[in-house]
Design an enzyme around this catalytic site. Structure first.
Site, PDB file in Angstrom:
ATOM      1  CB  CYS A 197       1.320  -6.179  14.027  1.00 53.80           C
ATOM      2  SG  CYS A 197       2.468  -4.855  13.629  1.00 53.80           S
ATOM      3  CE1 TYR A 248       1.463  -6.813  -3.134  1.00 50.53           C
ATOM      4  CE2 TYR A 248       0.287  -5.429  -1.582  1.00 50.53           C
ATOM      5  CZ  TYR A 248       1.009  -6.569  -1.859  1.00 50.53           C
ATOM      6  OH  TYR A 248       1.252  -7.465  -0.867  1.00 50.53           O
ATOM      7  CB  SER A 264      -0.272  -3.546   7.990  1.00 50.55           C
ATOM      8  OG  SER A 264      -1.454  -2.850   7.663  1.00 50.55           O
ATOM      9  CG  HIS A 278      -6.633  -2.967  10.285  1.00 45.29           C
ATOM     10  ND1 HIS A 278      -5.344  -2.479  10.266  1.00 45.29           N
ATOM     11  CD2 HIS A 278      -6.618  -4.037   9.457  1.00 45.29           C
ATOM     12  CE1 HIS A 278      -4.591  -3.227   9.472  1.00 45.29           C
ATOM     13  NE2 HIS A 278      -5.337  -4.186   8.975  1.00 45.29           N
ATOM     14  CE  LYS A 332      -6.762  -3.614   5.562  1.00 50.68           C
ATOM     15  NZ  LYS A 332      -5.435  -4.083   5.496  1.00 50.68           N
ATOM     16  CG  ASP A 364      -7.042  -7.168   7.187  1.00 56.73           C
ATOM     17  OD1 ASP A 364      -6.029  -7.002   7.891  1.00 56.73           O
ATOM     18  OD2 ASP A 364      -7.333  -6.416   6.239  1.00 56.73           O
ATOM     19  NE  ARG A 397      -2.225  -1.313   3.574  1.00 54.53           N
ATOM     20  CZ  ARG A 397      -1.688  -0.513   4.476  1.00 54.53           C
ATOM     21  NH1 ARG A 397      -1.814   0.804   4.372  1.00 54.53           N
ATOM     22  NH2 ARG A 397      -1.040  -1.002   5.509  1.00 54.53           N
ATOM     23  NE  ARG A 444       0.199  -8.616   2.551  1.00 51.71           N
ATOM     24  CZ  ARG A 444      -0.290  -8.232   3.728  1.00 51.71           C
ATOM     25  NH1 ARG A 444      -1.366  -8.817   4.212  1.00 51.71           N
ATOM     26  NH2 ARG A 444       0.290  -7.275   4.424  1.00 51.71           N
TER      27      ARG A 444
END
Ligand code: GTP
Ligand code: SPV
Ligand code: MN
Length: 592
Positions: A250, A197, A248, A226, A206, A277, A69, A376
Site C-alpha cells: 500500500c 518465499y 502490505s 509495520h 515479519k 517496512d 505470505r 520483489r
C-alpha cells in the site's frame, strides 16, 4: 562457529532432526557470499544477470504455488489460545512442535544446513536483537545477507548469552498442504517449513522483527511496528521524522523514498529514507519517541516501480540486488516487470519460467502478467540514493508524526489528524484496506487491518491496542497521529490524488500541524485540512475543488463503517480496551 553452549546445543538438536549432510556457518564475508552465488547459479536456483548493466544482480523464481505470505498457515503458538487472540491462528506449542518435527525429520538429507547469525538493528546497540536462522536454502542466505546484519560480530556480541531468536527454516517439498510458519513467542522460536518465499522464510523480517518483537516490545515497554521511517529536510536544514504504517503493498517503500515535486526541490526540500517496512520505537530520555529501522535492506514490490513513480527504488536495484519472480529479458539478460516502462522484452521468460508473449498481456487480467504482482527486489539500503545519514545511527531518529493509511476507494479522506493519542490509537485500530497480492487470497476485498499489523501481531490484538494506549502515557512528548488515503477513486475507478512524490504536499501539512503552524477543520472523524492549505501549485488538473472532494467526510459510509468496526471489535473479543469502545461511541455520536 562459536563456543556459546546455548547456540551449539540448539543447532545440534535441529541438525539431529533435519539430518543435513553438512553444516556451514555464514560469516558475512564477501568471499563466502560469492561462492554461494556461484553455487546457486550452477544449480539453476539463481540466474546471474548482465553484470555490466546490473552488477552483482541475480534473478530467482519461486515455485508457482509459493509467491506470497500465507496468513492462513501462519500460527502464534502461545500456551493458551487467549494469549494469541482471535485474530491469529493458534496452535498449542507442544502439538505444533510435534506436528512440525515430523515434517522436519530428515528434510535436509542430501542438503546443507546454513547457520546465519544475524542482528536486527546495529550490532551492539540498545535497540539490537540477535537471531540465528538455520536454513537449507542458499536463496535465503543471500537474501538475509542483504536484509539483515550478518556475521561473526553478531556471535561476538551475543557472547555466551542465550538471548537470541532461534529460527529454523526448511524448504522440504514446498508442499502447500504442509506449509507452516509458526511462532513460539515464549521460546524465542520460529519454525518455517515448505516455503521458499520472502516473509515466510526470511525469518528476521515479519516473523522476528514484527511477530516476536511485538511480543517482546509489550513485555519490555517498546513497540515493533509495520512502519516506514522518513525524514523531511526543510530549506533551513532542519529534518523532521515521520513513521507511517500502511498494509502490505500500500505504498510504504514508495513514500519512504519519495522525491519532492519540483516546486519543493527548487526551494531546497529533501526527503531521506530511514526504513521502508519495519520500525522499532522506544521512548528516549528526552521524552520523545525514537525509531530505528532494524533491517539492512529493502524487500520491495517490483511491479509499478519505475523512473517516474520511484526512481530511488529503481536506482537502488541497479546493483547487488536479487530479483524474485520478475520477467527475464533473455536478449539483454536483464529484468522487466509491469509498469517499469513501455518496452516489454520481445524475447522473455515470465515469472513461472515459461516463454512470455507481451502482446498477449492484458492489464485487466493478472494471469497474463509477465512478472508476478507480488514479485520483489531484495536490495541494499546503503545503495539507496536517498538513504538517511541516520540509517546507521544506533539511537535512531525522533518521530514527530505517526501516519496510518490504507487503500480506501471511498471512505477515508486524503488526510486527517486524530484529536490525541488515545483517539489516534483508535484511528489506527479501525484501519481498513483493500487487500493486495502481498498475501495469498482474494485481492481488492476491504478488510480491517489495525495499524497495518493484522498479520503481524504476535499476541492478542486487544492487548496490542492496550499496549498502544499504555505507550501513549509513557511518551511525554508523543508524536501526533494522522491517517492518509492516497487511493480515493472517482466514479470510473481512477485514483483522484496523483500520489507518489506529490504525497509530499500532504506530509508538509502533517508536519505543519505538528509544529502548530496551520489551522484545521474539526469534523466527526478528526481534524481535516482547509482545502487551500494543501499546496496544489504545479499540479495538473487538480483544483481546490478536487482537494475539497478528496477531503469530504462521507457521513453515510462512515456510519456503515461504525457498524463494521463494532463487529470487528467483537471479533477481536473482550481484550479490546474500554477506551476504544468509548472512542467508537463518541464517533458514532458525532456522526449523528
Ligand atoms: P510491502 O513491501 O508489501 O509492505 O509494500 P509497501 O507498503 O512498501 O508498498 P509499495 O510502496 O511497494 O507500493 C505497492 C504498490 O502501491 C505499488 O504498485 C505502487 O505503485 C503503489 N503505490 C505506492 N504509492 C502510491 C501512491 O501514492 N498512489 C498510488 N495510486 N499508488 C501507489
Ligand atoms: C509484506 O507483505 O508486508 C512485505 C513482504 O513486506 S514480506 O516480506 O513477504 O512480508
Ligand atoms: Mn511489508
Amino acid at each position: 562457529m562459536t563456543k556459546n553452549v546455548h547456540v551449539n546445543k540448539w543447532i545440534d538438536e535441529m541438525a539431529a532432526m533435519t539430518q543435513p549432510d553438512k553444516i556451514v556457518w555464514i560469516d558475512g564475508s564477501e568471499e563466502q557470499a560469492e561462492a554461494l552465488r556461484a553455487e546457486a547459479c550452477s544449480t539453476g536456483e539463481m540466474i546471474k544477470l548482465n553484470q555490466e548493466k546490473l552488477p552483482n544482480c541475480y534473478l530467482h523464481r519461486t515455485a508457482v504455488n509459493d509467491v506470497a505470505r500465507v496468513e492462513g498457515r501462519t500460527f502464534i503458538c502461545t500456551p493458551t489460545k487467549e494469549e494469541a487472540g482471535n485474530i491469529n491462528n493458534w496452535m498449542e506449542p507442544g502439538e505444533c512442535y510435534a506436528k512440525l518435527s515430523k515434517l522436519y525429520t530428515g528434510s535436509m538429507k542430501g542438503r546443507t544446513m546454513y547457520v546465519i547469525p544475524y542482528s536486527m538493528g546495529i550490532v551492539g546497540s540498545d535497540f539490537a536483537k540477535y537471531g540465528i536462522e538455520l536454513t537449507d536454502s542458499i536463496y535465503v542466505v543471500l537474501n538475509m545477507l542483504i536484509m539483515t546484519r550478518v556475521g561473526n560480530n553478531v556471535l561476538e556480541a551475543l557472547g555466551d548469552g542465550a538471548d537470541f531468536i532461534k529460527g529454523l527454516h526448511a524448504r522440504a517439498d514446498i508442499d502447500e498442504e504442509n506449509r507452516y510458519i509458526c511462532h513460539f513467542p515464549q521460546d524465542n522460536t520460529i519454525w518455517s517449513i515448505n516455503s521458499g518465499y520472502g516473509g515466510n522464510v526470511l525469518l528476521g523480517k515479519k516473523c522476528f522483527a514484527l511477530r516476536i518483537a511485538s511480543y517482546l516490545g509489550r513485555k519490555e515497554g517498546w513497540m515493533a511496528e509495520h512502519m516506514l521511517i522518513l525524514g523531511v529536510q526543510y530549506p533551513n536544514g532542519d529534518i523532521k521524522y515521520i513513521s507511517a504504517a500502511f498494509p502490505s503493498a500500500c505504498g510504504k517503500t514508495n513514500l519512504a523514498m519519495l522525491i519532492p515535486p519540483a516546486i519543493y526541490q527548487n526551494l531546497g526540500y529533501k526527503v531521506w529514507c530511514v526504513g521502508d517496512d519495519i520500525a522499532w520505537l522506544r521512548v528516549g530520555k528526552d521524552g520523545r519517541l525514537w525509531a530505528v529501522n532494524p533491517e539492512n535492506g529493502f524487500f520491495g514490490v517490483a511491479p509499478g516501480t519505475n523512473e517516474k513513480s520511484n526512481p530511488n527504488a529503481l536506482h537502488t536495484t541497479m546493483r547487488d540486488t536479487i530479483f524474485t519472480n520478475v520477467v527475464h529479458d533473455v536478449d539483454n539478460n536483464t529484468v522487466w516487470w509491469e509498469g517499469l516502462d513501455n518496452n516489454p522484452p520481445k524475447n522473455a521468460i515470465d515469472w513461472k519460467g515459461n516463454k512470455w508473449d507481451y502482446t498477449k498481456y492484458d492489464k485487466k487480467d493478472k494471469s497474463t502478467c509477465g512478472a508476478h504482482p507480488n514479485s520483489r527486489f531484495t536490495a541494499m539500503a546503503t545503495n539507496c540514493p536517498c538513504i538517511s545519514s541516520e540509517f546507521n545511527n544506533p539511537t535512531g531518529v525522533p518521530i514527530s508524526a505517526i501516519v496510518f493509511g490504507g487503500r480506501r476507494a471511498k471512505t477515508a479522506p486524503l488526510v486527517y489528524q486524530s484529536y490525541n493519542w488515545q483517539h489516534g490509537t483508535f484511528v489506527g485500530s479501525i484501519m481498513a484496506s483493500e487487500t493486495t497480492a502481498a498475501a495469498a487470497g482474494a485481492v481488492g476485498v476491504v478488510r480491517r487491518d489495525p495499524m497495518a499489523m493484522r498479520p503481524f501481531v504476535g499476541y492478542n490484538m486487544g492487548d496490542y491496542f492496550a499496549h498502544w494506549l499504555d505507550m501513549g502515557k509513557k511518551i511525554p512528548n508523543a508524536p501526533k497521529i494522522f491517517n492518509v488515503n492516497w487511493f480515493r477513486t472517482d466514479d470510473e475507478g481512477n485514483f483522484i490524488w496523483p500520489g507518489f512524490g506529490d504525497n509530499m504536499r500532504v506530509l508538509l501539512w502533517i508536519l505543519a500541524r505538528c509544529a502548530g503552524e496551520v489551522d484545521a477543520v474539526e469534523t466527526a472523524i478528526g481534524y481535516v485540512p482547509k482545502a487551500e492549505d494543501i499546496n496544489i501549485e504545479g499540479l495538473n488538473g487538480i483544483t481546490v475543488d478536487t482537494i475539497k472532494e478528496l477531503l469530504t467526510v462521507d457521513v453515510a459510509s462512515w456510519k456503515e463503517d461504525v457498524a463494521n468496526i463494532r463487529e470487528f471489535y467483537a471479533q477481536i473479543g473482550d481484550h479490546v480496551p474500554a477506551e476504544l469502545y468509548e472512542e467508537l461511541d463518541a464517533l458514532a455520536k458525532r456522526l449523528g
